[in-house]
Design a protein around this motif. Structure first.
Motif, PDB file in Angstrom:
ATOM      1  N   LYS A 396       0.748  -1.108   0.271  1.00 25.58           N
ATOM      2  CA  LYS A 396       0.128  -0.147  -0.050  1.00 25.58           C
ATOM      3  C   LYS A 396       0.535   1.044   0.306  1.00 25.58           C
ATOM      4  N   ARG A 397       1.785   0.817   0.624  1.00 28.42           N
ATOM      5  CA  ARG A 397       3.036   2.448   0.294  1.00 28.42           C
ATOM      6  C   ARG A 397       3.582   2.447  -0.430  1.00 28.42           C
ATOM      7  N   ILE A 398       3.957   1.871  -0.989  1.00 31.08           N
ATOM      8  CA  ILE A 398       4.839   1.958  -2.706  1.00 31.08           C
ATOM      9  C   ILE A 398       3.747   2.037  -3.498  1.00 31.08           C
ATOM     10  N   ASN A 399       2.383   1.021  -3.882  1.00 31.50           N
ATOM     11  CA  ASN A 399       1.291   2.424  -4.581  1.00 31.50           C
ATOM     12  C   ASN A 399       0.964   3.395  -4.960  1.00 31.50           C
ATOM     13  N   ARG A 400       0.588   4.239  -3.053  1.00 29.17           N
ATOM     14  CA  ARG A 400       0.843   5.497  -2.463  1.00 29.17           C
ATOM     15  C   ARG A 400       1.634   6.214  -3.744  1.00 29.17           C
ATOM     16  N   GLN A 401       2.986   6.237  -2.929  1.00 35.43           N
ATOM     17  CA  GLN A 401       3.864   6.566  -3.564  1.00 35.43           C
ATOM     18  C   GLN A 401       3.479   6.815  -5.474  1.00 35.43           C
ATOM     19  N   PHE A 402       3.631   5.738  -5.608  1.00 34.84           N
ATOM     20  CA  PHE A 402       3.873   5.109  -7.284  1.00 34.84           C
ATOM     21  C   PHE A 402       2.779   6.857  -7.937  1.00 34.84           C
ATOM     22  N   LYS A 403       1.443   6.031  -7.606  1.00 37.72           N
ATOM     23  CA  LYS A 403       0.342   6.999  -7.829  1.00 37.72           C
ATOM     24  C   LYS A 403       0.035   8.401  -7.442  1.00 37.72           C
ATOM     25  N   LYS A 404       1.242   9.344  -7.437  1.00 39.68           N
ATOM     26  CA  LYS A 404       1.477   9.827  -7.063  1.00 39.68           C
ATOM     27  C   LYS A 404       2.253  10.496  -8.043  1.00 39.68           C
ATOM     28  N   ARG A 405       3.439   9.471  -8.380  1.00 40.25           N
ATOM     29  CA  ARG A 405       4.234  10.143  -9.508  1.00 40.25           C
ATOM     30  C   ARG A 405       4.197   9.913 -10.805  1.00 40.25           C
ATOM     31  N   ASN A 406       2.950   8.524 -11.046  1.00 38.44           N
ATOM     32  CA  ASN A 406       2.624   7.849 -12.661  1.00 38.44           C
ATOM     33  C   ASN A 406       1.522   7.360 -12.313  1.00 38.44           C
ATOM     34  N   PRO A 407      -0.273   7.886 -11.815  1.00 37.09           N
ATOM     35  CA  PRO A 407      -1.795   7.466 -12.822  1.00 37.09           C
ATOM     36  C   PRO A 407      -1.036   6.455 -13.700  1.00 37.09           C
ATOM     37  N   ARG A 408      -0.406   6.532 -14.637  1.00 39.11           N
ATOM     38  CA  ARG A 408      -0.831   6.115 -15.897  1.00 39.11           C
ATOM     39  C   ARG A 408      -0.197   4.254 -15.415  1.00 39.11           C
ATOM     40  N   ALA A 409       0.065   4.255 -14.929  1.00 38.83           N
ATOM     41  CA  ALA A 409       0.429   2.757 -14.986  1.00 38.83           C
ATOM     42  C   ALA A 409       0.709   2.134 -13.528  1.00 38.83           C
ATOM     43  N   SER A 410       0.585   1.174 -13.408  1.00 43.32           N
ATOM     44  CA  SER A 410       0.423  -0.418 -11.644  1.00 43.32           C
ATOM     45  C   SER A 410       1.066  -0.508 -11.612  1.00 43.32           C
ATOM     46  N   VAL A 411       1.141  -0.824 -10.469  1.00 47.07           N
ATOM     47  CA  VAL A 411       2.141  -2.482 -10.119  1.00 47.07           C
ATOM     48  C   VAL A 411       1.036  -3.965  -9.505  1.00 47.07           C
ATOM     49  N   LYS A 412       1.736  -4.787  -9.729  1.00 44.59           N
ATOM     50  CA  LYS A 412       1.115  -6.495  -9.705  1.00 44.59           C
ATOM     51  C   LYS A 412       1.956  -6.403  -8.246  1.00 44.59           C
ATOM     52  N   TYR A 413       1.945  -7.235  -7.681  1.00 47.10           N
ATOM     53  CA  TYR A 413       3.072  -7.812  -6.467  1.00 47.10           C
ATOM     54  C   TYR A 413       2.169  -9.563  -6.399  1.00 47.10           C
ATOM     55  N   HIS A 414       3.768 -10.875  -5.953  1.00 42.88           N
ATOM     56  CA  HIS A 414       3.518 -11.601  -5.648  1.00 42.88           C
ATOM     57  C   HIS A 414       4.722 -12.118  -4.506  1.00 42.88           C
ATOM     58  N   VAL A 415       4.020 -12.538  -3.219  1.00 38.73           N
ATOM     59  CA  VAL A 415       5.060 -12.134  -1.840  1.00 38.73           C
ATOM     60  C   VAL A 415       4.727 -13.525  -2.034  1.00 38.73           C
ATOM     61  N   ASN A 416       6.085 -14.370  -1.310  1.00 42.14           N
ATOM     62  CA  ASN A 416       6.312 -15.726  -0.595  1.00 42.14           C
ATOM     63  C   ASN A 416       7.181 -15.631   0.192  1.00 42.14           C
ATOM     64  N   SER A 417       6.850 -16.580   1.017  1.00 45.29           N
ATOM     65  CA  SER A 417       8.116 -16.440   2.450  1.00 45.29           C
ATOM     66  C   SER A 417       8.542 -17.489   2.044  1.00 45.29           C
ATOM     67  N   VAL A 418      10.525 -17.201   2.522  1.00 46.11           N
ATOM     68  CA  VAL A 418      11.648 -17.833   1.514  1.00 46.11           C
ATOM     69  C   VAL A 418      11.511 -19.204   2.004  1.00 46.11           C
ATOM     70  N   ILE A 419      10.782 -18.637   2.708  1.00 45.68           N
ATOM     71  CA  ILE A 419      10.903 -20.994   3.468  1.00 45.68           C
ATOM     72  C   ILE A 419      10.820 -21.551   2.453  1.00 45.68           C
ATOM     73  N   CYS A 420       9.749 -21.019   1.762  1.00 48.84           N
ATOM     74  CA  CYS A 420       8.987 -21.717   0.362  1.00 48.84           C
ATOM     75  C   CYS A 420       9.649 -21.754  -0.195  1.00 48.84           C
ATOM     76  N   GLU A 421      11.435 -21.237  -0.503  1.00 52.56           N
ATOM     77  CA  GLU A 421      12.218 -21.021  -1.747  1.00 52.56           C
ATOM     78  C   GLU A 421      12.815 -22.328  -1.872  1.00 52.56           C
ATOM     79  N   LEU A 422      12.604 -22.795   0.310  1.00 52.92           N
ATOM     80  CA  LEU A 422      14.303 -23.651   0.732  1.00 52.92           C
ATOM     81  C   LEU A 422      13.892 -25.145  -0.638  1.00 52.92           C
TER      82      LEU A 422
END
Length: 422
Positions: A396-422
């Motif tokens: 949410k913080r990143i989105n808030r900052q990014f929208k201020k700079r550029n409303p014509r693009a957005s960001v998709k997120y994918h989150v994983n716990s590092v333990i899932c990668e081991l």
């Protein structure tokens, strides 16, 4: 026509006659032909005593008549050499108790060239010592103005001479250095004479590396110093030549690379032979840390941005820490898309949006978090000691900052716990 046998003694044993290798089945490691040729090639200029050759070729094998056995082996070897196309009947001959190689076929041995280059460089070093001594003796004398002027001119000539000698010295050390492709007859070090020669040449190799490194430091040729360390570490492993590579990286302010390389070297030494970092390696680490602290003084706000290779190293380290301590670590992948959620096509927009997103992430995460670019449209964030709920807050913080700079693009997120990668 000059006939030549080129012999490689460093690393793998190899003989080439007039540019073509000897037949493979004639070069079997344990063959008497092999043992005899190694000795004759190595001692081709001075010959080898009959008793010593007998010891090398026959060794401790229980043979009733070793003198006769050696004569037979020499005879069969000469026959094989003739079959391989070498001209002449008396390629190996006995004279006054010494076995000699024929002068009609030149031997070009890497070990002999290696030592010759080293000795030439050492002779130049003695010349330099004499020059410095003469300079010191002249400087001790009182001089008038005219003499001082003449002395200044002489010093300029001397300085040029010293530079010329230093350059030639470096050239010779490097020629010797690159001939060393591994231990002398590395596959045969169980033989006493080979082990002795191996120690001798390794001592010279160490001197060549140290002398060349000393000159390169004075010249501030850190790119060449890095090459020197890289090659030395391959040719002579587990002798910490990697410190030269890290030194070059630190001197050229590539602290992230040096830090990652340090981690890889320590892991390698621990894995391969259970060796912990020595004092010299630890000193290099201190230099890296000091340099990184200086390097990051201005950018001490927000998360730590680094190159992807460094990020990968930190990720692997964090995964190990998490496994051992249970501290939660999350990996967040941020992908730029247009306002409709589709892939951005324009290179100009890619660069612009990527730069803006990087700034927004840096401002939105903690100092303890790490982030890096992952291609043109993606950035990775490593969030240490947090929860999945807090990951959403970061988004949410990143989105808030990014929208201020550029409303014509957005960001998709994918989150994983590092333990899932081991």
């Amino acid at each position: 026509m000059t006939h030549t046998i080129r012999v490689q003694m460093f690393g793998n044993f190899r003989m080439d006659y007039n540019g073509a290798p000897f037949v493979a089945d004639k070069m079997h490691k344990e063959s008497q032909f092999n043992r005899l040729m190694q000795a004759m090639m190595h001692y081709s200029t001075c010959g080898i005593a009959k008793d010593k050759l007998e010891e090398i070729v026959i060794g401790e094998r229980d043979i009733d008549a070793p003198h006769t056995a050696l004569r037979v082996i020499v005879y069969k070897t000469k026959q094989k050499l003739a079959q391989l196309g070498l001209p002449g009947n008396d390629l190996i001959y006995l004279e006054n108790g010494i076995y000699y190689w024929t002068p009609d076929i030149e031997v070009d041995e890497d070990a002999a060239s290696f030592e010759r280059y080293f000795k030439e460089a050492q002779e130049l070093d003695m010349q330099l010592s004499e020059i410095y001594q003469s300079i010191d003796s002249v400087e001790c004398k009182d001089t008038d103005d005219e003499t001082a002027t003449n002395k200044a001119a002489e010093n300029k000539v001397t300085e040029n001479k010293v530079t010329e000698i230093e350059d030639r010295k470096l050239e010779l050390y490097m020629k010797a250095f690159y001939l060393y492709k591994g231990e002398f007859l590395a596959s045969y070090t169980g033989e006493t004479w080979i082990a002795q020669e191996a120690r001798h040449y390794h001592t010279i190799f160490v001197k060549c590396v140290n002398e060349a490194a000393h000159i390169l430091r004075r010249k501030k040729s850190f790119k060449e110093l890095e090459k020197l360390g890289t090659y030395a570490a391959k040719a002579d492993p587990f002798n910490e030549w990697e410190t030269l590579v890290m030194e070059a990286m630190v001197e050229t302010r590539r602290y992230d690379e040096a830090s990652l390389y340090y981690s890889e070297v320590v892991d390698y030494y621990l894995k391969e032979c259970g060796i912990y970092p020595s004092a010299s390696l630890m000193e290099i680490l201190e230099n890296i840390q000091e340099g990184m602290n200086e390097h990051n003084e201005e950018g001490d706000k927000g998360g730590y941005f680094c190159s992807y290779p460094v990020f990968r190293g930190i990720y692997q380290s964090s995964a190990r820490i998490m496994k051992r301590t249970g501290v939660s670590v999350y990996l967040m992948l941020c992908t730029l898309v247009d306002k409709d959620g589709k892939q951005i096509q324009s290179d100009m927009e890619m660069d612009k949006y990527s730069r803006q997103l990087k700034e927004c992430i840096g401002e939105s995460i903690r100092k303890s978090d790490i982030y890096a670019k992952y291609g043109k449209l993606q950035l990775l964030i490593l969030l240490v000691g947090t929860s999945r709920e807090n990951c959403e807050i970061v988004q949410k913080r990143i989105n808030r900052q990014f929208k201020k700079r550029n409303p014509r693009a957005s960001v998709k997120y994918h989150v994983n716990s590092v333990i899932c990668e081991l």
